[in-house]
Scaffold this motif. Structure first.
Motif, PDB file in Angstrom:
ATOM      1  N   LYS A  74       0.854  -1.184   0.000  1.00  0.00           N
ATOM      2  CA  LYS A  74       0.000   0.000   0.000  1.00  0.00           C
ATOM      3  C   LYS A  74       0.893   1.238   0.000  1.00  0.00           C
ATOM      4  N   PRO A  75       0.406   2.351  -0.531  1.00  0.00           N
ATOM      5  CA  PRO A  75       1.195   3.583  -0.474  1.00  0.00           C
ATOM      6  C   PRO A  75       1.615   3.868   0.969  1.00  0.00           C
ATOM      7  N   GLY A  76       2.854   4.228   1.148  1.00  0.00           N
ATOM      8  CA  GLY A  76       3.360   4.545   2.481  1.00  0.00           C
ATOM      9  C   GLY A  76       3.975   3.365   3.210  1.00  0.00           C
ATOM     10  N   ASP A  77       3.860   2.152   2.664  1.00  0.00           N
ATOM     11  CA  ASP A  77       4.471   0.985   3.314  1.00  0.00           C
ATOM     12  C   ASP A  77       5.990   1.099   3.331  1.00  0.00           C
ATOM     13  N   THR A  78       6.568   0.543   4.381  1.00  0.00           N
ATOM     14  CA  THR A  78       8.017   0.374   4.443  1.00  0.00           C
ATOM     15  C   THR A  78       8.296  -1.119   4.364  1.00  0.00           C
ATOM     16  N   VAL A  79       9.388  -1.468   3.669  1.00  0.00           N
ATOM     17  CA  VAL A  79       9.634  -2.868   3.346  1.00  0.00           C
ATOM     18  C   VAL A  79      11.072  -3.248   3.682  1.00  0.00           C
ATOM     19  N   LEU A  80      11.211  -4.407   4.322  1.00  0.00           N
ATOM     20  CA  LEU A  80      12.517  -5.024   4.554  1.00  0.00           C
ATOM     21  C   LEU A  80      12.657  -6.170   3.573  1.00  0.00           C
ATOM     22  N   ASP A  81      13.741  -6.179   2.806  1.00  0.00           N
ATOM     23  CA  ASP A  81      14.054  -7.315   1.935  1.00  0.00           C
ATOM     24  C   ASP A  81      15.281  -7.996   2.525  1.00  0.00           C
ATOM     25  N   ALA A  82      15.054  -9.078   3.254  1.00  0.00           N
ATOM     26  CA  ALA A  82      16.135  -9.810   3.911  1.00  0.00           C
ATOM     27  C   ALA A  82      16.807 -10.732   2.902  1.00  0.00           C
ATOM     28  N   GLY A  83      18.129 -10.733   2.894  1.00  0.00           N
ATOM     29  CA  GLY A  83      18.870 -11.511   1.913  1.00  0.00           C
ATOM     30  C   GLY A  83      18.692 -10.925   0.526  1.00  0.00           C
ATOM     31  N   THR A  84      18.805  -9.615   0.426  1.00  0.00           N
ATOM     32  CA  THR A  84      18.481  -8.884  -0.806  1.00  0.00           C
ATOM     33  C   THR A  84      19.397  -9.212  -1.973  1.00  0.00           C
ATOM     34  N   GLY A  85      20.605  -9.684  -1.710  1.00  0.00           N
ATOM     35  CA  GLY A  85      21.521 -10.028  -2.801  1.00  0.00           C
ATOM     36  C   GLY A  85      21.812  -8.835  -3.673  1.00  0.00           C
ATOM     37  N   THR A  86      21.535  -8.964  -4.976  1.00  0.00           N
ATOM     38  CA  THR A  86      21.790  -7.869  -5.914  1.00  0.00           C
ATOM     39  C   THR A  86      20.590  -6.934  -6.031  1.00  0.00           C
ATOM     40  N   ALA A  87      19.696  -7.002  -5.079  1.00  0.00           N
ATOM     41  CA  ALA A  87      18.602  -6.036  -4.887  1.00  0.00           C
ATOM     42  C   ALA A  87      17.452  -6.144  -5.892  1.00  0.00           C
ATOM     43  N   ASP A  88      17.318  -7.255  -6.591  1.00  0.00           N
ATOM     44  CA  ASP A  88      16.218  -7.370  -7.549  1.00  0.00           C
ATOM     45  C   ASP A  88      14.852  -7.169  -6.903  1.00  0.00           C
ATOM     46  N   VAL A  89      14.623  -7.805  -5.754  1.00  0.00           N
ATOM     47  CA  VAL A  89      13.323  -7.664  -5.089  1.00  0.00           C
ATOM     48  C   VAL A  89      13.170  -6.243  -4.546  1.00  0.00           C
ATOM     49  N   ALA A  90      14.196  -5.692  -3.944  1.00  0.00           N
ATOM     50  CA  ALA A  90      14.123  -4.326  -3.417  1.00  0.00           C
ATOM     51  C   ALA A  90      13.781  -3.337  -4.523  1.00  0.00           C
ATOM     52  N   ILE A  91      14.386  -3.517  -5.677  1.00  0.00           N
ATOM     53  CA  ILE A  91      14.106  -2.636  -6.823  1.00  0.00           C
ATOM     54  C   ILE A  91      12.666  -2.827  -7.298  1.00  0.00           C
ATOM     55  N   ALA A  92      12.237  -4.075  -7.420  1.00  0.00           N
ATOM     56  CA  ALA A  92      10.859  -4.343  -7.869  1.00  0.00           C
ATOM     57  C   ALA A  92       9.837  -3.758  -6.904  1.00  0.00           C
ATOM     58  N   VAL A  93      10.112  -3.876  -5.603  1.00  0.00           N
ATOM     59  CA  VAL A  93       9.216  -3.313  -4.585  1.00  0.00           C
ATOM     60  C   VAL A  93       9.180  -1.793  -4.712  1.00  0.00           C
ATOM     61  N   ALA A  94      10.341  -1.170  -4.847  1.00  0.00           N
ATOM     62  CA  ALA A  94      10.399   0.290  -4.959  1.00  0.00           C
ATOM     63  C   ALA A  94       9.651   0.764  -6.206  1.00  0.00           C
ATOM     64  N   GLN A  95       9.835   0.086  -7.324  1.00  0.00           N
ATOM     65  CA  GLN A  95       9.138   0.472  -8.557  1.00  0.00           C
ATOM     66  C   GLN A  95       7.632   0.285  -8.413  1.00  0.00           C
ATOM     67  N   TYR A  96       7.216  -0.767  -7.746  1.00  0.00           N
ATOM     68  CA  TYR A  96       5.787  -1.004  -7.501  1.00  0.00           C
ATOM     69  C   TYR A  96       5.214   0.104  -6.616  1.00  0.00           C
ATOM     70  N   LEU A  97       5.942   0.474  -5.573  1.00  0.00           N
ATOM     71  CA  LEU A  97       5.484   1.549  -4.682  1.00  0.00           C
ATOM     72  C   LEU A  97       5.428   2.891  -5.415  1.00  0.00           C
ATOM     73  N   GLU A  98       6.400   3.131  -6.291  1.00  0.00           N
ATOM     74  CA  GLU A  98       6.360   4.367  -7.081  1.00  0.00           C
ATOM     75  C   GLU A  98       5.104   4.406  -7.956  1.00  0.00           C
ATOM     76  N   LYS A  99       4.770   3.253  -8.547  1.00  0.00           N
ATOM     77  CA  LYS A  99       3.569   3.183  -9.384  1.00  0.00           C
ATOM     78  C   LYS A  99       2.318   3.430  -8.535  1.00  0.00           C
ATOM     79  N   LEU A 100       2.277   2.829  -7.335  1.00  0.00           N
ATOM     80  CA  LEU A 100       1.133   3.046  -6.432  1.00  0.00           C
ATOM     81  C   LEU A 100       1.014   4.500  -6.005  1.00  0.00           C
ATOM     82  N   ASN A 101       2.156   5.110  -5.682  1.00  0.00           N
ATOM     83  CA  ASN A 101       2.176   6.496  -5.212  1.00  0.00           C
ATOM     84  C   ASN A 101       1.994   7.501  -6.333  1.00  0.00           C
ATOM     85  N   GLY A 102       2.263   7.089  -7.556  1.00  0.00           N
ATOM     86  CA  GLY A 102       2.181   8.004  -8.682  1.00  0.00           C
ATOM     87  C   GLY A 102       3.322   8.991  -8.736  1.00  0.00           C
ATOM     88  N   LYS A 103       4.392   8.695  -8.015  1.00  0.00           N
ATOM     89  CA  LYS A 103       5.566   9.583  -8.016  1.00  0.00           C
ATOM     90  C   LYS A 103       6.778   8.811  -7.504  1.00  0.00           C
TER      91      LYS A 103
END
Length: 171
Positions: A74-103
């Motif tokens: 949801k907009p405003g969520d904070t997310v921990l990606d444990a064992g992020t490695g090369t950050a693929d999930v962290a990036i996907a989460v951030a891009q998804y949140l940007e789409k939700l937030n519209g910015k």
């Protein structure tokens, strides 16, 4: 299709584990590297994404998308990606949140990726920059998912926590 994905994913994880076992045979030294140290992945960090794509037949992209959608961000969520490695999930989460937030994300520590491999984190930071994401909003931290007390401030809370392929490395 889901069962086929699971079978292929399981087979790929087994092959990956075998490759790592062959190339990183255990040491008889009593001071052997503890599990979760990240040293095994430091050695392959620059090749990890290519290996992951080959072994999963590219299906890891679909799996990641399904995981990000399944956590119902949801907009405003904070997310921990444990064992992020090369950050693929962290990036996907951030891009998804940007789409939700519209910015673009502008708050600090919206997505925090934690991993014990410094070299994997370095690759991840380059990918975050290449994706045009704010490095303060998507922050990568060196640490062990089994004990975050040395990596994150006391009392830090998250709305969502993710862990993808790293789960196979947690004892």
């Amino acid at each position: 299709m889901a069962s086929f994905s699971f079978i292929v994913g399981s087979a790929c994880a087994a092959v990956l584990a075998l490759v790592f076992a062959i190339t990183h045979a255990p040491s008889s030294d009593s001071s052997a590297t503890p599990l979760g140290s990240g040293q095994m992945f430091d050695a392959i960090a620059k090749r990890y994404d290519m290996i992951n794509t080959a072994l999963s037949l590219g299906m890891h992209h679909m799996w990641r998308t399904q995981m990000v959608e399944a956590v119902h961000l949801k907009p405003g969520d904070t997310v921990l990606d444990a064992g992020t490695g090369t950050a693929d999930v962290a990036i996907a989460v951030a891009q998804y949140l940007e789409k939700l937030n519209g910015k673009s994300l502008d708050a600090e520590d919206v997505v925090i990726g934690v991993d014990p491999s410094q070299n994997m984190l370095d690759v991840g930071r380059d990918k975050i920059a290449a994706a045009g994401l704010n490095a303060k909003s998507v922050r990568l931290v060196h640490g062990d998912a089994q004990d975050l007390s040395d990596s994150l401030p006391p009392g830090m809370l998250f709305d969502v926590a993710t862990m993808s392929f790293a789960i196979r490395n947690v004892p």
